[in-house]
Design an enzyme around this catalytic site. Structure first.
Site, PDB file in Angstrom:
ATOM      1  N   ASP A  30      -0.792   9.974   3.703  1.00  0.00           N
ATOM      2  CA  ASP A  30      -0.965  10.288   2.289  1.00  0.00           C
ATOM      3  C   ASP A  30      -0.335  11.654   1.982  1.00  0.00           C
ATOM      4  O   ASP A  30      -0.508  12.618   2.738  1.00  0.00           O
ATOM      5  CB  ASP A  30      -2.454  10.290   1.915  1.00  0.00           C
ATOM      6  N   ILE A  31       0.370  11.732   0.883  1.00  0.00           N
ATOM      7  CA  ILE A  31       1.093  12.951   0.509  1.00  0.00           C
ATOM      8  C   ILE A  31       0.124  14.067   0.095  1.00  0.00           C
ATOM      9  O   ILE A  31       0.483  15.249   0.126  1.00  0.00           O
ATOM     10  CB  ILE A  31       2.101  12.635  -0.623  1.00  0.00           C
ATOM     11  N   ASN A  86      -9.348   1.466  -3.943  1.00  0.00           N
ATOM     12  CA  ASN A  86      -9.731   1.741  -5.328  1.00  0.00           C
ATOM     13  C   ASN A  86      -9.201   0.616  -6.211  1.00  0.00           C
ATOM     14  O   ASN A  86      -8.088   0.126  -5.998  1.00  0.00           O
ATOM     15  CB  ASN A  86      -9.146   3.076  -5.794  1.00  0.00           C
ATOM     16  N   GLY A  92     -10.311   5.551 -10.101  1.00  0.00           N
ATOM     17  CA  GLY A  92      -9.430   6.490  -9.402  1.00  0.00           C
ATOM     18  C   GLY A  92      -8.155   5.873  -8.879  1.00  0.00           C
ATOM     19  O   GLY A  92      -7.399   6.551  -8.171  1.00  0.00           O
ATOM     20  N   GLN A  93      -7.889   4.601  -9.205  1.00  0.00           N
ATOM     21  CA  GLN A  93      -6.631   4.025  -8.734  1.00  0.00           C
ATOM     22  C   GLN A  93      -5.470   4.616  -9.533  1.00  0.00           C
ATOM     23  O   GLN A  93      -5.462   4.552 -10.762  1.00  0.00           O
ATOM     24  CB  GLN A  93      -6.633   2.497  -8.855  1.00  0.00           C
ATOM     25  N   HIS A  99      -3.583  -0.689  -1.755  1.00  0.00           N
ATOM     26  CA  HIS A  99      -3.485   0.149  -0.545  1.00  0.00           C
ATOM     27  C   HIS A  99      -4.874   0.450  -0.030  1.00  0.00           C
ATOM     28  O   HIS A  99      -5.814   0.658  -0.795  1.00  0.00           O
ATOM     29  CB  HIS A  99      -2.722   1.445  -0.828  1.00  0.00           C
ATOM     30  N   LEU A 100      -4.936   0.502   1.276  1.00  0.00           N
ATOM     31  CA  LEU A 100      -6.163   0.868   1.976  1.00  0.00           C
ATOM     32  C   LEU A 100      -6.044   2.335   2.334  1.00  0.00           C
ATOM     33  O   LEU A 100      -5.049   2.741   2.940  1.00  0.00           O
ATOM     34  CB  LEU A 100      -6.184   0.026   3.241  1.00  0.00           C
ATOM     35  N   HIS A 101      -7.029   3.139   1.921  1.00  0.00           N
ATOM     36  CA  HIS A 101      -7.093   4.524   2.403  1.00  0.00           C
ATOM     37  C   HIS A 101      -7.885   4.541   3.705  1.00  0.00           C
ATOM     38  O   HIS A 101      -8.958   3.938   3.777  1.00  0.00           O
ATOM     39  CB  HIS A 101      -7.885   5.410   1.432  1.00  0.00           C
TER      40      HIS A 101
HETATM   41  P1  AMP Z   1      -5.218   5.711  -5.406  1.00  0.00           P
HETATM   42  O1  AMP Z   1      -5.763   6.876  -6.183  1.00  0.00           O
HETATM   43  O2  AMP Z   1      -6.252   4.918  -4.684  1.00  0.00           O
HETATM   44  O3  AMP Z   1      -4.251   4.885  -6.229  1.00  0.00           O
HETATM   45  O4  AMP Z   1      -4.368   6.390  -4.241  1.00  0.00           O
HETATM   46  C1  AMP Z   1      -3.010   6.681  -4.321  1.00  0.00           C
HETATM   47  C2  AMP Z   1      -2.710   7.596  -3.176  1.00  0.00           C
HETATM   48  O5  AMP Z   1      -1.314   7.601  -2.983  1.00  0.00           O
HETATM   49  C3  AMP Z   1      -3.142   9.044  -3.413  1.00  0.00           C
HETATM   50  O6  AMP Z   1      -4.038   9.450  -2.382  1.00  0.00           O
HETATM   51  C4  AMP Z   1      -1.830   9.811  -3.387  1.00  0.00           C
HETATM   52  O7  AMP Z   1      -1.953  11.074  -2.782  1.00  0.00           O
HETATM   53  C5  AMP Z   1      -0.941   8.880  -2.583  1.00  0.00           C
HETATM   54  N1  AMP Z   1       0.482   8.995  -2.850  1.00  0.00           N
HETATM   55  C6  AMP Z   1       1.102   8.987  -4.056  1.00  0.00           C
HETATM   56  N2  AMP Z   1       2.435   9.084  -3.903  1.00  0.00           N
HETATM   57  C7  AMP Z   1       2.664   9.139  -2.566  1.00  0.00           C
HETATM   58  C8  AMP Z   1       3.831   9.251  -1.762  1.00  0.00           C
HETATM   59  N3  AMP Z   1       5.055   9.320  -2.304  1.00  0.00           N
HETATM   60  N4  AMP Z   1       3.690   9.293  -0.418  1.00  0.00           N
HETATM   61  C9  AMP Z   1       2.466   9.235   0.148  1.00  0.00           C
HETATM   62  N5  AMP Z   1       1.322   9.122  -0.556  1.00  0.00           N
HETATM   63  C10 AMP Z   1       1.420   9.088  -1.897  1.00  0.00           C
END
Ligand code: AMP
Ligand code: ZN
Length: 112
Positions: A30-31, A86, A92-93, A99-101
């Site tokens: 995650d970035i 999410n 919070g999505q 995607h799975l965190h």
């Molecule tokens: P969500 O809030 O569940 O949609 O999570 C989206 C996640 O994607 C967040 O934790 C962001 O930090 C992550 N994210 C967004 N853009 C990137 C990227 N380019 N590379 C890696 N993670 C990202």
């Protein structure tokens, strides 16, 4: 999907720090990490979110969880990690490609 950031990562059009890849699944860090270990596991197939999963995807979504757990173990989370999907902006999505965190690396890998 052409305007989806995770589809662009999957296509290699946007760089990511990859952890794992096969024909169905990509995992990358995650970035903006919310825990010492925080990565995402995504299907290569574009599905907007958990509410859009259909029966056809049951096996694929199970695989996300299995790969996420394996990668968590390989990245020193012990048995303490969170597995989070999410659904919807109000929850919070931010990225509408499912995607799975995986969050871990401390005893209570919170928030999210
Ligand atoms: P969500 O809030 O569940 O949609 O999570 C989206 C996640 O994607 C967040 O934790 C962001 O930090 C992550 N994210 C967004 N853009 C990137 C990227 N380019 N590379 C890696 N993670 C990202
Ligand atoms: Zn996508």
């Amino acid at each position: 999907m052409s305007d989806c950031i995770f589809c662009k990562i999957i296509a290699g059009e946007i760089p990511s720090k990859k952890l794992y890849e096969d024909d169905d699944v990509l995992a990358f860090w995650d970035i903006s990490p919310q825990a010492p270990v925080h990565f995402l596991v995504v299907p290569k197939k574009h599905i907007a979110g958990p509410a859009e999963v259909t029966e056809t995807d049951d096996k694929l979504i199970g695989k996300l969880i299995r790969i996420g757990a394996q990668l968590a173990a390989e990245n020193n989370t012990g048995d303490a990690f969170r597995v989070i999907f999410n659904n919807g902006a109000k929850a919070g999505q931010e990225v509408f490609h499912i995607h799975l965190h995986i969050l871990g690396g401390k005893d209570k890998p919170w928030p999210i």
